[in-house]
Design an enzyme around this catalytic site. Structure first.
Site, PDB file in Angstrom:
ATOM      1  N   SER A 121       0.812  -1.210   0.000  1.00 45.41           N
ATOM      2  CA  SER A 121       0.000   0.000   0.000  1.00 45.41           C
ATOM      3  C   SER A 121       0.847   1.263   0.000  1.00 45.41           C
ATOM      4  O   SER A 121       1.917   1.310   0.621  1.00 45.41           O
ATOM      5  CB  SER A 121      -0.903   0.010   1.238  1.00 45.41           C
ATOM      6  OG  SER A 121      -1.569   1.249   1.379  1.00 45.41           O
ATOM      7  N   TYR A 144      -1.989   5.406  -4.510  1.00 43.42           N
ATOM      8  CA  TYR A 144      -2.942   6.496  -4.354  1.00 43.42           C
ATOM      9  C   TYR A 144      -2.341   7.722  -5.028  1.00 43.42           C
ATOM     10  O   TYR A 144      -1.197   8.097  -4.738  1.00 43.42           O
ATOM     11  CB  TYR A 144      -3.199   6.813  -2.879  1.00 43.42           C
ATOM     12  CG  TYR A 144      -4.138   5.868  -2.175  1.00 43.42           C
ATOM     13  CD1 TYR A 144      -5.452   5.717  -2.594  1.00 43.42           C
ATOM     14  CD2 TYR A 144      -3.713   5.157  -1.054  1.00 43.42           C
ATOM     15  CE1 TYR A 144      -6.315   4.854  -1.928  1.00 43.42           C
ATOM     16  CE2 TYR A 144      -4.574   4.295  -0.381  1.00 43.42           C
ATOM     17  CZ  TYR A 144      -5.870   4.152  -0.830  1.00 43.42           C
ATOM     18  OH  TYR A 144      -6.713   3.301  -0.172  1.00 43.42           O
ATOM     19  N   THR A 170      -6.078   2.630  -6.837  1.00 45.63           N
ATOM     20  CA  THR A 170      -7.358   2.577  -6.131  1.00 45.63           C
ATOM     21  C   THR A 170      -8.142   3.850  -6.422  1.00 45.63           C
ATOM     22  O   THR A 170      -7.669   4.954  -6.145  1.00 45.63           O
ATOM     23  CB  THR A 170      -7.142   2.422  -4.618  1.00 45.63           C
ATOM     24  OG1 THR A 170      -6.451   1.194  -4.371  1.00 45.63           O
ATOM     25  CG2 THR A 170      -8.471   2.404  -3.880  1.00 45.63           C
ATOM     26  N   LYS A 244      -8.392  -0.668  -9.131  1.00 45.44           N
ATOM     27  CA  LYS A 244      -9.105  -1.296  -8.009  1.00 45.44           C
ATOM     28  C   LYS A 244     -10.246  -0.403  -7.541  1.00 45.44           C
ATOM     29  O   LYS A 244     -10.107   0.822  -7.485  1.00 45.44           O
ATOM     30  CB  LYS A 244      -8.130  -1.534  -6.853  1.00 45.44           C
ATOM     31  CG  LYS A 244      -8.730  -2.202  -5.621  1.00 45.44           C
ATOM     32  CD  LYS A 244      -7.634  -2.483  -4.599  1.00 45.44           C
ATOM     33  CE  LYS A 244      -8.178  -3.205  -3.370  1.00 45.44           C
ATOM     34  NZ  LYS A 244      -8.969  -2.296  -2.504  1.00 45.44           N
ATOM     35  N   HIS A 268     -13.849  -2.079  -1.392  1.00 50.21           N
ATOM     36  CA  HIS A 268     -12.897  -1.685  -0.349  1.00 50.21           C
ATOM     37  C   HIS A 268     -13.219  -2.378   0.977  1.00 50.21           C
ATOM     38  O   HIS A 268     -13.001  -1.822   2.055  1.00 50.21           O
ATOM     39  CB  HIS A 268     -12.904  -0.162  -0.172  1.00 50.21           C
ATOM     40  CG  HIS A 268     -11.546   0.431   0.090  1.00 50.21           C
ATOM     41  ND1 HIS A 268     -10.633   0.655  -0.903  1.00 50.21           N
ATOM     42  CD2 HIS A 268     -10.950   0.831   1.241  1.00 50.21           C
ATOM     43  CE1 HIS A 268      -9.533   1.186  -0.380  1.00 50.21           C
ATOM     44  NE2 HIS A 268      -9.691   1.293   0.930  1.00 50.21           N
TER      45      HIS A 268
END
Length: 381
Positions: A121, A144, A170, A244, A268
């Site tokens: 992440s 992100y 995402t 995603k 999520h």
């Protein structure tokens, strides 16, 4: 109110109570402080979507088959031109030092030990380089978009340089509906918890809302990448880019047309907007829209190897494991995560054997029955 209780230290062995992968969820509350467990286990709002995710799997049933030869059975699958020994990936989960001091590095080591792909992440407690040092060759980076586009570009360069083989963008978490469970537990992030990948970024200036503009709409657009930024990434990334957070088949088709290498069907884990459908229930329509050969993964709600079988039978090529990863990490660190993956794989193999499926491709042809009309069919994927 949540009453304080004694929290056990992470074990260096597998406790005898663990008989299935889902058992880690049952033990995790003994190893995670209650306010943190409320944050991790809860969904947005009143947990409606969180509950739907698991209910969707419960509504789907296998149909056992007899006299099938599965002697040479295998969970090997192909994804993005690469061969994977099984279709189980570790999902990107932020701030894993909330439950274990080694955080994402321990999870990465478990992935390496089990021939699994980890998706690191952007909001990891450890840097993407530190995670890469422990991970196996199959590792992806979840991105992100940052307020400063140059910072986004820099994250991409770092991920590629560290050997990440795919980028996962995402798109469904630009803002998130608050969790009632976490709020009631009075959860707050520890002062020393950091997003290690972002510490060198300069604070980006954001325009403030003006006039009668809604601060919610404004915040959403401030945190969402523009179409032009996403297009730049899809055209310039030297590694495949998956998207995603997709639940609508029209969005999936649009992203495919823009050049996405794959789609991850996800809500999520019920942590963005409460009240949306279960990821599994939207999977067949998205598979039908994008076609049989387009890479399609699923996360949200998976708790067993049987759930993985159902996801593949309904259109997924592979799945991502989020909460179970964190629960296992809290109980027994890297050993726990590796054991959890092993159990999931064994549960998948058992389901395959008893339904007469010797390969992942056989699962796609398996018969299912269900109470839900939009999933009730002979599998055509």
């Amino acid at each position: 109110m949540y009453e304080p209780r004694k929290i056990l230290e992470t074990l260096n062995y597998i406790p005898p109570e663990i008989l299935s992968a889902q058992d880690y969820e049952l033990l995790a509350p003994d190893f995670i402080p209650q306010d943190r467990f409320a944050y991790i286990s809860g969904g947005s709002g009143h947990d409606v979507t969180l509950t739907k995710n698991q209910q969707a799997f419960a509504k789907v049933a296998f149909i056992p088959r007899v006299l099938r030869d599965v002697e040479q059975g295998s969970t090997t699958t192909e994804l993005l031109g690469q061969s994977f020994k099984h279709p189980i990936l570790l999902a990107p989960v932020a701030y894993q030092t909330l439950v274990h001091p080694q955080g994402e590095q321990a999870a990465a080591y478990a992935a390496q030990a089990t021939d699994s792909c980890i998706v690191a992440s952007t909001l990891s407690s450890m840097t993407l380089e530190q995670i890469a040092e422990q991970a196996g060759s199959e590792r992806w980076f979840q991105l992100y978009f940052q307020p400063g586009f140059k910072d986004t570009q820099h994250l991409l360069k770092r991920a590629v340089a560290a050997g990440y083989r795919a980028i996962v963008v995402t798109l469904d978490a630009a803002i998130q509906q608050p969790s009632m469970r976490a709020q009631r537990a009075r959860f707050t992030f520890p002062a020393d918890l950091i997003a290690a990948n972002l510490v060198d970024q300069k604070a980006a200036s954001r325009s403030s809302s003006v006039g009668n503009q809604s601060h919610i709409f404004h915040s959403y657009m401030q945190n969402l990448p523009s179409r032009e930024q996403l297009q730049w990434l899809l055209e310039n990334s030297p590694v495949p880019v998956l998207i995603k957070g997709v639940l609508h088949s029209e969005d999936a088709l649009e992203l495919k047309a823009l050049g996405a290498a794959g789609i991850i069907v996800s809500n999520h884990g019920g942590r963005t907007l409460d009240g949306v459908p279960a990821s599994l229930s939207m999977l067949p329509a998205i598979r039908s829209a994008v076609g049989d050969s387009f890479p399609l993964l699923l996360d949200s709600g998976i708790r067993s190897g049987g759930d993985i079988f159902k996801a593949i039978a309904l259109g997924a090529d592979a799945v991502l494991i989020g909460r179970l990863q964190v629960y296992a990490l809290s109980v027994a660190g890297a050993l726990g995560v590796a054991h959890m993956i092993k159990l999931l794989r064994e549960e998948l193999e058992l389901t395959m054997a008893m339904t007469g499926c010797a390969t992942i491709n056989d699962i796609r042809l398996a018969d299912l029955t269900t109470e839900s009309s939009n999933l009730s069919r002979r599998n055509e994927c």
